[in-house]
Enzyme design. Structure first.
Site, PDB file in Angstrom:
ATOM      1  N   ASP A 198      27.582  57.113   5.343  1.00 19.82           N
ATOM      2  CA  ASP A 198      26.263  56.711   5.828  1.00 19.82           C
ATOM      3  C   ASP A 198      26.197  55.188   5.803  1.00 19.82           C
ATOM      4  OD1 ASP A 198      23.510  56.880   6.528  1.00 19.82           O
ATOM      5  OD2 ASP A 198      22.984  56.652   4.415  1.00 19.82           O
ATOM      6  N   LYS A 199      25.251  54.609   6.521  1.00 14.29           N
ATOM      7  CA  LYS A 199      25.111  53.148   6.508  1.00 14.29           C
ATOM      8  C   LYS A 199      24.003  52.696   5.585  1.00 14.29           C
ATOM      9  CE  LYS A 199      22.623  50.862   9.352  1.00 14.29           C
ATOM     10  NZ  LYS A 199      21.841  50.034   8.409  1.00 14.29           N
ATOM     11  N   ASP A 228      22.249  63.176   4.192  1.00 16.40           N
ATOM     12  CA  ASP A 228      23.700  63.173   4.025  1.00 16.40           C
ATOM     13  C   ASP A 228      24.211  64.420   3.296  1.00 16.40           C
ATOM     14  OD1 ASP A 228      23.789  60.519   5.109  1.00 16.40           O
ATOM     15  OD2 ASP A 228      23.141  59.774   3.156  1.00 16.40           O
TER      16      ASP A 228
END
Length: 1227
Positions: A410-411, A858
């Site tokens: 994930d960012k 996520d």
């Protein structure tokens, strides 16, 4: 709920019908309650499910069958205890470990289920646990609370039924989103009587995982109202800027969209476990051995029975089961011997070896548990700010950390902190924000000791705001018109919402960028105070200013800009901010010099990795605006091509803008992220970023964190909206990837808003022959092409395109493109799409995957990941941590978790398995050689007690110490030379070839162990005339030498000696002697006196020394040959460690040498009182340092290291060796 288990809805829904405040009606549909469960077991299901999972291991099932055979006395030469005890031990050990893991999940579930919400029951609000909330209940949510279930919004504290939510748990975004209740239900307010009488009937879609879509209708008071996603609050959201709201529960518990995207907890198994199940060729070898022994025994029995030997049956009668006739008797005996050898030689089978391994104190499960403790106890992965240590939440996947090939990250909150900082700006062609050191008079980077600008004169300034250029504040205070226009635009052109919290003004922004810009304006004296639908109020140097909001032209991915049109004091002005390339195209007759200087500043900001925006404004004529407003109203109410008409009007009014300046914002990365990504990519891992953020943000962060670099030939962008468009774009990418190097495009030129990095790739030059070893130096002696060290491609794909790319028609094509790119970024993806991308790689690449994230969005990706998957304990909540296998508090610890703990765990586990296969083959095949001298009667050479405890006591502790503490290189070298990780990617340390090598060496060892003592003791007599060639003495001698030989081998295999290694190695030898004498003398064992008799004679000592030499010298010769002539990268690093240690010892000896001159004077201070400030700052800044001259008299070989570990990207660590007097290099 039955005995702790919640019942599940069995009937699939086509549509859902809900009646508010009618529990009896809704219960008829058996909708799920709000209880959630991420654990796998209950008290009732634990043993059945856990044993079923454990017996899915072929090893455990095999040993269960073997145990049944051993219960048959007529065929078993060994007691069933030798199998029962190890099998029960491993089953109990694994069950305890699994129970502990599941207990942690149960505890996490209880924490969530026991949260409280206010539910309307009998026209009164009652405080209930989340698990007691039901579909159809009306519940009250308050500001800053998590939403308990998926709700239809009824009423709120805000005008027009508005509410604001933060969806970080769902999509990773911390910006606010707006939801609005139906006008008909807004009137209910917070009147509990009216809300209790609300009986609206909702008909909507069944539970699904689509976060961005909701379809349904509400029937109430004989009217029907359309429902969409803007009227729904999803579980996991946080209510912001809204004092209270009421909603009716539509989906609860596992049927909420959040849980629908969470996936199912899966039984995870390491690749080594799977490999052990696949190494079944040993069974063929094993069956051939048993068949050979069976046939030979049958022939032998038949020949004896048909000759005079049959008369011996008077003294050794056959069992009643065996027929009297020779042929039938020989056949039955041969068949019984087959099963007897199947029991006696069972450890030849690899799967049975695995159970024998786990049955000892040095079991795989114990080793994994200890390795998990080492991860938990690592202080270098402890995050002091939040008091968070690293946590291994599972004990089964540690060695997988050393074999990860694909990382899916994930960012937001994982690579970045999602914190934006106003760093620099350009106003009217002048750059602000650089810190000039007052000592050297040059621009330097501020540090923690640098004094920031003092904003204390501003009562509304934020204490956390830091800026280091005093000249900008001076310009604002002096009344500079350009500076005032700049910050006034920042205070007005946005969609931020203000709120007062604990007496302080707080902002809630749709994006961190807007929050940073509005906060900067606030600290420089232009304070955004309030907003209504028609006005916005700020406080400037001249007092409060109220501006009438005429129109807001909002930002989107196509426009890449935002504008507001405001009226104040009879003047209409348009303020605009946006991407530099978009706004420069819309500038009016701006001064060329101003535009040129601003572009230079933008280039400078981009080179520093800052996110840039250009600011501009435009004065509007009243008559023109009224005409434009009329046309805008017509377009906004049009039913035909509404969006196209509005875009045309926006383009018209956003022309001829006047340039003000530009902003530069730092997107605060997680500490050490560029360093970590650089090292992981250098180690050979592939990183894919899967984020819900927009494309521009994701690309910018990709450059900032060094995932994307200027070395890339091109960055492919796939953004088609149909299958045909996506297929065309993927084909174009493949054509470019397959284009010959001579026809390739020039290096991709980056835009102004990105940061560039340079880095080198690892290569090792051999001291002999100048061969360059790529990868890890393990058998790949090929030159490194320049095209491999520079260039490459990256892929960026949007969520709407990914829908088509993941279809069965295009998935292979998409994967082919993605796997040929160095980096992949997927933007605007849903949680389910994240999981599907991971599943796609698992399906076709057969690679170990790892997912990393920190939000509930996520969770599905984390659970889908192949084996090692874990989460970052970040800003977006703990939902991902609860579903993860490992949790770390900062992304920078990912590097140490993989390159140090992962590599060590894989290295240790592989060495452990190789050694155990070796020593068990050496042990078991002694029976096979012995059988040739016993007419294949299946009698064992060793004492049954020795067979039972050989793995349990005599040889377990040394290998346990090795598997827990051994390390080929130090942790800092594992980080400095990331290519050391590559053997794990190639399965180089343990595979089928390594297994057969270990088995072959064990085969040779068993042969020597039997032949040498047999040659010594055959028909042997002691000097005193005693016979020393009996079975028991011979078995004791072979057993003793076996223990000595395998202990010597573990000493040779141990690369890192600790006190525990010494205790375990020498303690095991002592334990063998002590236990042998205790059992035989104290407990009356059958081998009493045998070993004592053997040890009195010189034959024993000669045989032991000779056997050890014969088995040890070839191993030493083999290893010295390869370490000296064909060293791996780890061999070179170990050599460097030894040289560093020797050099340090020499330096310590020099420093400890006492001075020959002694002074009697005091040495309180070596400085005179008039001593002036020295050149410390100049030295540390490197301004006056000269490059050292090359050492011409030295030869060198280079060991490439990661640029992240060296001061310069181009630096390589160099080993120097003095030349001999003849001038020849030592190598």
């Amino acid at each position: 709920m039955v005995f702790g288990m919640r019942t599940k809805t069995a009937v699939a829904e086509s549509e859902r019908r809900i009646r508010a405040n009618d529990l009896e009606y809704n219960s008829g549909f058996q909708y799920a309650d709000n209880f959630i469960k991420t654990s796998k077991y209950t008290l009732l299901t634990f043993w059945p499910m856990n044993l079923f999972e454990q017996f899915q291991r072929l090893a455990n099932f095999y040993f269960l069958c073997l145990l049944v055979l051993q219960l048959i006395p007529v065929i078993s030469s060994l007691t069933f205890v030798t199998t029962l005890v190890p099998l029960v031990f491993v089953l109990l050990l694994t069950a305890i470990k699994d129970a502990y893991d599941d207990f942690q999940r149960h505890r996490s579930d209880r924490q969530v289920n026991r949260r409280h919400a206010y539910v309307l029951r009998a026209d009164r609000l009652t405080r209930e646990q989340w698990s007691n909330v039901r579909v159809g209940d009306v519940i009250r949510m308050e500001n800053d609370q998590f939403v308990a279930a998926d709700l239809l919004l009824l009423s709120t504290s805000e005008p027009n039924g508005l509410s604001y939510i933060e969806t970080a748990e769902l999509d990773g975004e911390t910006n606010l989103k707006c939801r609005q209740a139906l006008t008909a239900t807004v009137e209910l307010g917070q009147d509990e009587t009216l809300l209790g009488m609300f009986d609206g009937e909702i008909v909507c879609e069944p539970p699904n995982n689509n976060l961005n879509k909701f379809e349904g209708t509400l029937s109430w008071n004989n009217k029907k109202y359309a429902l969409d996603n803007d009227k729904i609050l999803l579980r996991g959201c946080v209510l912001r800027n809204t004092q209270w709201c009421y909603g009716v529960v539509v989906f609860a518990g596992r049927e909420t969209k959040l849980m629908q995207n969470s996936g199912k907890t899966k039984f995870k198994r390491t690749s080594i476990d799977r490999l052990l199940n696949y190494i079944i060729l040993g069974i063929v070898f094993f069956l051939l051995m048993c068949l050979f022994c069976t046939i030979a025994c049958g022939i032998g029995k038949l020949s004896v029975c048909t000759s005079a030997g049959q008369h011996f049956r008077v003294y050794l009668p056959w069992d009643a089961l065996v027929p009297d006739d020779p042929a039938g008797g020989a056949t039955v005996i041969a068949l019984l011997v087959f099963f007897s050898y199947a029991i006696a030689l069972n450890t030849v089978v690899p799967i049975s070896l695995y159970v024998r391994v786990t049955a000892t104190a040095a079991s795989v499960e114990v080793i994994r548990l200890m390795q998990s403790f080492l991860i938990n106890w690592d202080l270098q992965m402890y995050y002091e700010k939040t008091d968070t240590p690293a946590k291994a939440r599972t004990t089964t996947l540690n060695e997988e950390l050393g074999q990860v090939q694909y990382i899916f990250s994930d960012k937001t909150g994982t690579l970045t902190q999602n914190i934006m900082l106003f760093n620099k700006c350009s106003i009217a062609g002048k750059c602000y924000g650089d810190y000039i050191d007052p000592i050297i008079g040059e621009v330097t980077e501020p540090n923690e000791y640098t004094k920031p600008v003092d904003f204390s004169a501003n009562a509304m300034a934020e204490e956390s705001f830091r800026f280091y250029d005093q000249t900008l504040l001076d310009a604002v205070r002096s009344g500079d018109e350009d500076a005032h226009m700049f910050f006034r635009l920042l205070a007005l052109c946005h969609t931020v919402m203000p709120e007062e919290k604990n007496g302080k003004l707080k902002y809630q922004a749709q994006s961190p960028d807007e929050d940073a810009l509005v906060s900067a304006a606030r600290n420089f004296g232009f304070i955004f105070l309030a907003r209504t639908p028609n006005s916005i109020t700020i406080r400037g140097p001249g007092g409060d200013e109220e501006h009438e909001v005429l129109c807001i032209l909002d930002f989107n991915n196509v426009r890449k800009r935002m504008s507001v049109i405001l009226r104040r004091a009879g003047r209409i002005r348009l303020y605009c901010k946006g991407a530099d390339n978009v706004l420069f195209e819309r500038m009016g007759p701006t001064e060329p010099e101003l535009k040129s200087r601003t572009e230079e500043h933008l280039q400078k900001f981009a080179g520093e990795g800052l996110r840039t925006l250009v600011l501009a404004y435009k004065e509007l004529d009243e008559a023109y605006y009224e005409d434009w407003k009329q046309r805008h109203h017509e377009a906004s109410t049009s039913m035909v091509q509404r969006e196209e008409q509005l875009d045309t009007l926006y383009e018209e009014i956003e022309r001829d803008l006047m340039l003000i300046g530009a902003t530069a914002i730092e997107d605060k990365l997680q500490d050490g992220v560029p360093h970590t990504i650089a090292n992981l990519m250098l180690a050979g891992l592939r990183l894919w970023v899967l984020t819900g953020d927009k494309q521009e943000t994701a690309i910018n962060i990709g450059y900032s964190c060094q995932l994307l670099t200027d070395d890339l030939q091109d960055v492919f962008v796939v953004e088609g909206h149909s299958m045909q468009e996506v297929e065309t774009e993927l084909n174009s990418c493949l054509d470019e990837l397959n284009r010959p190097a001579a026809d390739a495009k020039p290096a991709h030129k980056q835009s102004l808003s990105v940061v560039t990095f340079s880095r080198t790739y690892l290569y090792v030059t051999s001291r002999r022959g100048g061969t360059v070893h790529t990868d890890e130096g393990y058998g790949h002696d090929t030159p490194v092409e320049e095209s491999e060290r520079r260039g490459g491609y990256a892929l960026v794909i949007n969520g709407h395109s990914l829908i088509w790319a993941l279809t069965s028609k295009l998935e292979r094509q998409f994967l082919e493109v993605a796997c040929q790119c160095k980096a992949v970024i997927c933007c605007r993806v849903t949680p389910l799409q994240k999981a599907l991308v991971v599943e796609l790689v698992k399906k076709y690449k057969k690679a170990v995957t790892l997912s990393i994230g920190d939000g509930a969005n996520d969770v599905s990706m984390i659970k889908t990941a192949h084996i090692g998957s874990w989460a970052i304990s970040g800003q977006e909540g703990l939902q991902a941590v609860l579903s993860s296998d490992y949790s770390i508090a900062s992304s920078r610890y990912l590097e140490r978790l993989l390159l140090v703990h992962g590599r060590w765990s894989y290295y240790r586990m592989c060495k452990f398995l190789r050694y155990f296969f070796y020593k068990n083959f050496a042990f078991t095949l002694c029976h096979f050689w012995y059988s040739f001298f016993l007419r294949l009667s299946a009698q064992t050479i060793f004492d049954p007690m020795f067979i039972a405890v050989y793995n349990l006591f005599y040889t377990s502790m040394p290998v346990l110490a090795l598997a827990v503490f051994d390390q080929d290189v130090k942790d800092r070298h594992s980080l400095t030379y990331p290519k050391l990780y590559t053997p794990g990617l190639l399965n180089a340390f343990f595979n089928k070839a390594e297994f057969f090598k270990a088995a072959l060496y064990g085969f040779f060892t068993s042969l020597v162990l039997f032949v040498v003592p047999y040659g010594t003791y055959r028909d042997a007599l002691s000097p005193n005339g005693y016979v020393i060639s009996d079975h028991q003495l011979f078995g004791a001698v072979v057993a003793t030498i076996l223990v000595v030989v395998v202990t010597t081998q573990i000493c040779l295999d141990t690369a890192y000696w600790t006190a525990w290694n010494h205790v375990c190695v020498w303690g095991s030898l002592l334990a063998y002697v002590v236990l042998h004498f205790v059992y035989n003398y104290g407990m009356g064992g059958p081998y009493v006196g045998s070993l004592c008799m053997a040890m009195k004679e010189a034959n024993f000592w000669f045989t032991a020394v000779l056997t050890v030499i014969v088995l040890t010298v070839p191993v030493l010769a083999w290893r010295f040959y390869f370490v000296d002539l064909h060293p791996t990268l780890s061999d070179l690093v170990r050599r460097k460690q030894r040289e560093d240690k020797a050099q340090k010892r020499r330096l310590d000896d020099i420093q400890r040498t006492p001075s020959a001159r002694r002074r009697g004077r005091s040495v309180r201070s070596g400085y005179a009182f008039a001593h002036q400030e020295g050149f410390g700052r100049l030295i540390t800044s490197g301004k006056m340092m000269r490059r050292p001259a090359p050492l011409a008299s030295l030869s060198m070989f280079s060991l490439g290291r990661s640029e992240a570990a060296s001061p310069r990207a181009e630096t390589q660590v160099t080993f120097y060796t003095e030349r001999s007097s003849s001038g020849a290099a030592d190598g």
